[in-house]
Scaffold this active site. Structure first.
Site, PDB file in Angstrom:
ATOM      1  N   LYS A   1       0.827  -1.208   0.000  1.00  0.00           N
ATOM      2  CA  LYS A   1       0.000   0.000   0.000  1.00  0.00           C
ATOM      3  C   LYS A   1       0.867   1.267   0.000  1.00  0.00           C
ATOM      4  CE  LYS A   1      -3.764  -2.460   2.352  1.00  0.00           C
ATOM      5  NZ  LYS A   1      -4.820  -2.353   3.399  1.00  0.00           N
TER       6      LYS A   1
ATOM      7  N   TYR B   1     -12.706  -1.951  -3.178  1.00  0.00           N
ATOM      8  CA  TYR B   1     -13.139  -2.154  -1.793  1.00  0.00           C
ATOM      9  C   TYR B   1     -14.656  -2.002  -1.645  1.00  0.00           C
ATOM     10  CZ  TYR B   1      -8.394  -2.256   0.242  1.00  0.00           C
ATOM     11  OH  TYR B   1      -7.110  -2.596   0.606  1.00  0.00           O
TER      12      TYR B   1
ATOM     13  N   ASN C   1      -1.906  -0.265   7.222  1.00  0.00           N
ATOM     14  CA  ASN C   1      -1.341  -1.567   7.590  1.00  0.00           C
ATOM     15  C   ASN C   1      -0.404  -2.132   6.535  1.00  0.00           C
ATOM     16  OD1 ASN C   1      -3.263  -2.246   5.722  1.00  0.00           O
ATOM     17  ND2 ASN C   1      -4.474  -3.543   7.082  1.00  0.00           N
TER      18      ASN C   1
ATOM     19  N   HIS D   1      -1.812  -5.740   1.696  1.00  0.00           N
ATOM     20  CA  HIS D   1      -3.110  -6.391   1.548  1.00  0.00           C
ATOM     21  C   HIS D   1      -2.907  -7.844   1.136  1.00  0.00           C
ATOM     22  CE1 HIS D   1      -7.253  -7.096   0.225  1.00  0.00           C
ATOM     23  NE2 HIS D   1      -6.722  -7.669  -0.845  1.00  0.00           N
TER      24      HIS D   1
ATOM     25  N   GLU E   1     -10.158 -10.278  -7.117  1.00  0.00           N
ATOM     26  CA  GLU E   1      -9.133  -9.236  -7.006  1.00  0.00           C
ATOM     27  C   GLU E   1      -8.067  -9.371  -8.093  1.00  0.00           C
ATOM     28  OE1 GLU E   1      -7.741  -9.463  -2.974  1.00  0.00           O
ATOM     29  OE2 GLU E   1      -9.652  -8.761  -2.151  1.00  0.00           O
TER      30      GLU E   1
END
Ligand code: CMP
Length: 136
Positions: free
Chosen positions: A10, A50, A116, A119, A130
């Site tokens: 990310k 998302y 975080n 993913h 995805e």
């Protein structure tokens, strides 16, 4: 048998210079990196990716975070790739991961519940969705 999962480093991971460390862990853990793409996602793409979180209170903040800089998107392949990648990245909340899973990737490069660092697809169905979202 062999399985594929979608991994994303990310914006916080890319800007924090963690992509090479993450890739090293991926390869040393026996995954093959089948496809990879560095891209700065736009708001529409993040909202669609998302979509399952669209009604959550954190969604606007998630969209802002995921569009804040480039991400590295990879298709990882190995036996049991989905569960093994999830185990390697650790719990969603990176601040908790630092305590309970200090050797995890999120403990290494994540900050908190939102930022975080990485993913991983959570099921066979989401991995298929995805992967096809980003790669033909
Ligand atoms: P990930 O599991 O990749 O996909 C959904 C993301 O939303 C998650 O990582 C975090 O980045 C973010 N997220 C999940 N839950 C929360 C939360 N409660 N508050 C803020 N961000 C969250």
């Amino acid at each position: 048998g062999n399985e594929r999962t979608l991994a994303i480093v990310k914006p916080d991971g890319v800007s924090g210079m963690y992509t090479s460390s993450v890739k090293k862990i991926i390869l040393e853990s026996g995954f093959a990196i089948q496809r990879e793409l560095t891209v700065h996602l736009d708001e529409d793409s993040v909202r669609r990716f998302y979509a399952e979180h669209s009604t959550k209170s954190f969604f606007p903040s998630l969209v802002k975070y995921m569009t804040s800089g480039p991400v590295l998107i990879m298709v990882l392949e190995k036996t049991n790739a989905i569960a093994d990648w999830r185990a390697l990245i650790g719990p969603t909340d990176a601040s908790k991961a630092k305590v309970t899973h200090p050797d995890s990737i999120r403990a290494m490069c994540g900050q908190d519940l939102e930022r975080n660092c990485v993913h991983g697809s959570d099921s066979l169905d989401s991995a298929a969705r995805e992967i096809s979202f980003f790669f033909y």
